[in-house]
Design a protein around this motif. Sequence first.
Motif, PDB file in Angstrom:
ATOM      1  N   GLY A 198       0.554   6.120  14.182  1.00  0.00           N
ATOM      2  CA  GLY A 198      -0.612   6.774  13.403  1.00  0.00           C
ATOM      3  C   GLY A 198      -1.851   6.619  14.074  1.00  0.00           C
ATOM      4  O   GLY A 198      -2.406   7.653  13.795  1.00  0.00           O
ATOM      5  N   THR A 238       2.434   9.165   7.531  1.00  0.00           N
ATOM      6  CA  THR A 238       1.919   8.862   6.438  1.00  0.00           C
ATOM      7  C   THR A 238       2.812   8.463   5.205  1.00  0.00           C
ATOM      8  O   THR A 238       2.860   7.117   4.440  1.00  0.00           O
ATOM      9  N   ARG A 250       3.409   4.618   3.622  1.00  0.00           N
ATOM     10  CA  ARG A 250       3.298   4.416   2.259  1.00  0.00           C
ATOM     11  C   ARG A 250       4.455   3.596   1.734  1.00  0.00           C
ATOM     12  O   ARG A 250       4.442   2.771   0.894  1.00  0.00           O
TER      13      ARG A 250
END
Length: 371
Positions: A35, A46, A50
Motif C-alpha cells: 500500500g 484497502t 480493513r
Amino acid sequence: MRQIRLWIASLPRIAAGLLLGAISAVAELGIALVGGLALRQSAVVTGWARRVTEFERWRLRRFFHATTAEDTARALPYLAVRCWVGFMGGVVLLMLVYGFVASPVVLIELWTAEFTFAGKLIRAVYMVVLGIALLFLGLAGLWGLAAIDRVVGQHFLGSGREEALKRRVAELSFSRAEVITEIDAERRRIERDLHDGVQQRLVALGMLIGRARRADGPRAAELLRQAHEESQQVLHDLREVSWQVYPSALDGDGLHVALENVAERAGIDVRLHYDLDDRPPAAVETAAYFVVSEAVTNAAKHSGARSVNVHLGWKDGCVVVEVDDDGRGGADASGAGLSGLARRVAGLDGSFAVRSPQGGPTTITAELPCE
C-alpha cells in the motif's frame, strides 16, 4: 497478593494475544509495503487492510481487554506501525521459549563439567539468579508489549470508550431538551386537570354552600347533603391528580402496593406478577410505576383490551417490567405518553421497547438498571 495472582493468571492470555499478533504481523507488513510503495489507492489493498484491522480489533478486545472505535479510515498507517510491535512480541516469546528449553540443558552441562563441588554450586546459583532475572524481564516485556499494542490500536483506530462517552454526551444533551419539553407539557396537563376538574367542582361547592346558607329547613339540609357529596368528589379528583404527579404509596408501602392500587383502579382485569424480593432504588421504583400505570391506562382507554398481564422481576441487575394486553394493538410508540416513558427510562440508562402490531397484542418492556 491478589494483584500478583491476577498478573500471573493473565500471562497465558497475553502470551496468546502476542503470538497471534506476531503471526498477523507478517501479513500486515506485506499490506503496508504494497500500500505504501505502489498501490496506495488500490481498493483491493484497502479492503485487505480493513479486514486485517478488524481481526486486530477482535484480538485487542479478546486478549488485551482493549476497546477501539469502529473506525478503519487509518487502517494502513495502523498496520505499518503495528507490524513492528507484532515482530517484537514474537521475539520476546521466542526468547522466553528458548530460556525455558535451554536453562535445564545449561544446568546439566554445568553439573557434569569437571569442576569442584563448590565451583559447580557457585556457577549453578549464578545461572539460577541470572535465569530468574531474565525470566522477569521477559515477562515484563510481555506486559509492556501488550500495553504498547493497546496504545497503538487506540491511537490509530480511536478509543471505544471515548466514542461511547461522546455518544453519551450527545444523548444527554438531546434528552435534556426533551426533559424540559416534557416538564412543560406535564405542568400544562396538571393545570388543565386542576382547572377543568378540581377548580370547577370547588366553584360548584361554593355555590351550594352559599345557597344552603340562604335556605331554611329541608331545602338547606338537601343543599348541605349535595355540598358534602361534592366535597368528596373534589377530594377524589385531587387524589387522582396527585397520583398522576407522584404516588404517595411508593414512599410508604412500596412499589408492590402502588401497583396493586393501579390494578384496582384500572377498570379492567389486571393480573400482577411481582417477583422482586428486595426493593429497588427509589428512582427505579418511580419509573417502573409510571411504565405500568401508563401501559395499563392505554390498554383500558384505547386498545379495547379485556385483560392486562403485568410482570416485574430481576434480570442481570436490572428490574424488568413487562406489560402485555389482549387489545387491538397499533399503539404509537412516538405518542406523547409512550415517548415520555421512553425518555424517563433512558434517563436511568435503561431500555424501552414497544411491540404492538395491528390486531394485537401489545407488549411494553422496560429494563431499569439498579447499579
